[in-house]
Design an enzyme around this catalytic site. Structure first.
Site, mmCIF file in Angstrom:
data_model
loop_
_atom_site.group_PDB
_atom_site.id
_atom_site.type_symbol
_atom_site.label_atom_id
_atom_site.label_comp_id
_atom_site.label_asym_id
_atom_site.label_seq_id
_atom_site.Cartn_x
_atom_site.Cartn_y
_atom_site.Cartn_z
ATOM 1 N N THR A 189 0.826 -1.214 0.000
ATOM 2 C CA THR A 189 0.000 0.000 0.000
ATOM 3 C C THR A 189 0.851 1.251 0.000
ATOM 4 O OG1 THR A 189 -1.768 -1.151 1.137
ATOM 5 C CG2 THR A 189 -1.780 1.228 1.331
ATOM 6 N N ASP A 208 0.387 -6.572 4.937
ATOM 7 C CA ASP A 208 -0.340 -7.822 5.197
ATOM 8 C C ASP A 208 0.557 -8.971 5.634
ATOM 9 O OD1 ASP A 208 -2.685 -6.543 4.598
ATOM 10 O OD2 ASP A 208 -3.061 -7.595 2.722
ATOM 11 N N SER A 266 1.388 -7.452 -0.923
ATOM 12 C CA SER A 266 2.123 -8.449 -0.126
ATOM 13 C C SER A 266 1.257 -9.633 0.269
ATOM 14 C CB SER A 266 2.781 -7.818 1.098
ATOM 15 O OG SER A 266 1.884 -7.682 2.158
HETATM 16 N N1 ASP Z 1 -2.646 -5.491 0.810
HETATM 17 C C1 ASP Z 1 -1.604 -4.537 1.101
HETATM 18 C C2 ASP Z 1 -0.271 -5.268 1.065
HETATM 19 O O1 ASP Z 1 0.024 -5.979 1.980
HETATM 20 C C3 ASP Z 1 -1.840 -3.918 2.417
HETATM 21 C C4 ASP Z 1 -0.831 -2.910 2.869
HETATM 22 O O2 ASP Z 1 0.267 -2.796 2.367
HETATM 23 O O3 ASP Z 1 -1.170 -2.193 3.844
HETATM 24 O O4 ASP Z 1 0.461 -5.146 0.121
#
Ligand code: ASP
Length: 332
Positions: free
Chosen positions: A16, A100, A66
């Site tokens: 993110t 994540d 991730s």
């Molecule tokens: N889904 C995202 C990831 O883990 C969540 C984040 O980075 O906060 O890449």
């Protein structure tokens, strides 16, 4: 040419922190519905004016959400970090990552990289396009931490706190103070660019570095099964039949295991599968002897447990432990 040991290498892997909402006109201020990992490490650094004056080198190793993290990326990342740390002009390495699975990658790096210089992971809960994105400050803190003399180990700089790599865990799915350090809490705080240690600094680890030379095809399958009301032992046995060599049971409470899973675990162990327990509780881990916590009674208490590790961190530890065993005692 930067002076001796002043260069920070920033390695981007996605997340993110590198996320972009593409329809901001339709959804101004949106925190969700972004494309994770859209920006390169270069773009992340360019968005932080305070980094402009610092000697930095950027590499984009991956641009993943991730939640899609894989062993190939872990292996490539650990090898890249190790190679950069060995360069005399490098003070430290920063790894930008999604939140994540950050606790898994941090555990993997801590156990496979002999980090006698800082390896600072960082991330964000809000995409880079959010009006008050948290990524730029987290990245600035991470870079500053990576230049501090005497700082060692794999760390997470997030939300003004610094966590040890094997202790960091994601506690919340949306809030910007999403991480904690388990029962140990944060190692330190980052306050206006200064580090304020809160407790003794852990020694760097990297004891499993030798596994990085093993081809991915030889890495054993290690899965996680959650113990819950009505759980089926067949779930675990199906994983064994599908090739699992290690299984972590995310037990209830203090690592308790449903009797159906206990029976399946005994059968799995008879087939040579290593079964460990962890706790599915958000905080804390499993307390008691390893193995054999007499308090609980029942055969599952003879299963080794992973202490404070979350189930996902325990899976990383079990994977590395099986790889080390195989490397040190090659089979016929
Ligand atoms: N889904 C995202 C990831 O883990 C969540 C984040 O980075 O906060 O890449």
């Amino acid at each position: 040419m930067p002076s001796a040991s002043s260069l920070v290498v920033v390695i981007g892997t996605g997340g993110t922190i590198a996320g972009v909402v593409t329809d901001t006109a339709a959804r101004p201020g949106a925190h969700l519905g972004y494309e994770a990992g859209a920006l390169t490490a270069d773009a992340l650094v360019a968005a932080v004016p305070a980094l402009a004056a610092l000697p930095l080198e950027t590499h984009s190793l991956a641009q993943l959400d991730s939640s899609d993290m894989d062993h190939a990326t872990w292996q490539a990342l650990a090898l890249a970090v190790t190679a950069h740390l060995a360069r005399p002009e490098v003070a430290g390495v920063v790894v930008t990552h999604g939140t994540d699975t950050l606790e898994e990658t941090a555990t993997f790096l801590q156990l496979t990289v002999a980090a006698t210089k800082p390896v600072v992971m960082t991330a964000a809960m809000r995409p880079a396009t959010a009006p008050s994105a948290d990524g730029p400050q987290n990245l600035l803190d991470a870079v500053r931490l990576a230049t501090m003399p005497g700082v060692t180990g794999v760390l997470l700089a997030f939300g003004g706190s610094v966590y040890a790599g094997t202790e960091a865990r994601k506690l919340h799915g949306y809030r910007i103070d999403a991480f904690g350090g388990g029962d140990a809490g944060p190692l330190a705080l980052m306050q206006d660019g200064a580090l304020r240690p809160l407790r003794a600094w852990p020694a760097p680890d990297g004891h499993a570095a030798e596994v990085l030379a093993q081809p991915l095809a030889d890495w054993p399958v290690v899965d996680i099964v959650t113990s819950h009301a009505g759980v089926r032992g067949q779930t675990m046995l199906a994983l064994v039949a599908a090739g699992a060599r290690g299984i972590v049971v995310a037990g209830s409470g203090n690592g308790s295991v449903h009797r159906e899973l206990e029976l399946a675990a005994e059968q799995a162990q008879r087939q040579g599968v290593t079964v460990w327990r962890a706790s599915r509780c958000v905080l804390g881990g499993v307390v008691g002897e390893v193995p054999g916590n007499a308090q609980g009674g029942g055969s599952a208490y003879a299963l080794p447990h992973a202490g404070d590790a979350t189930p996902a961190q325990a899976r990383v530890r079990l994977l590395l432990s099986l790889l080390l065993q195989r490397q040190r005692q090659p089979g016929p």
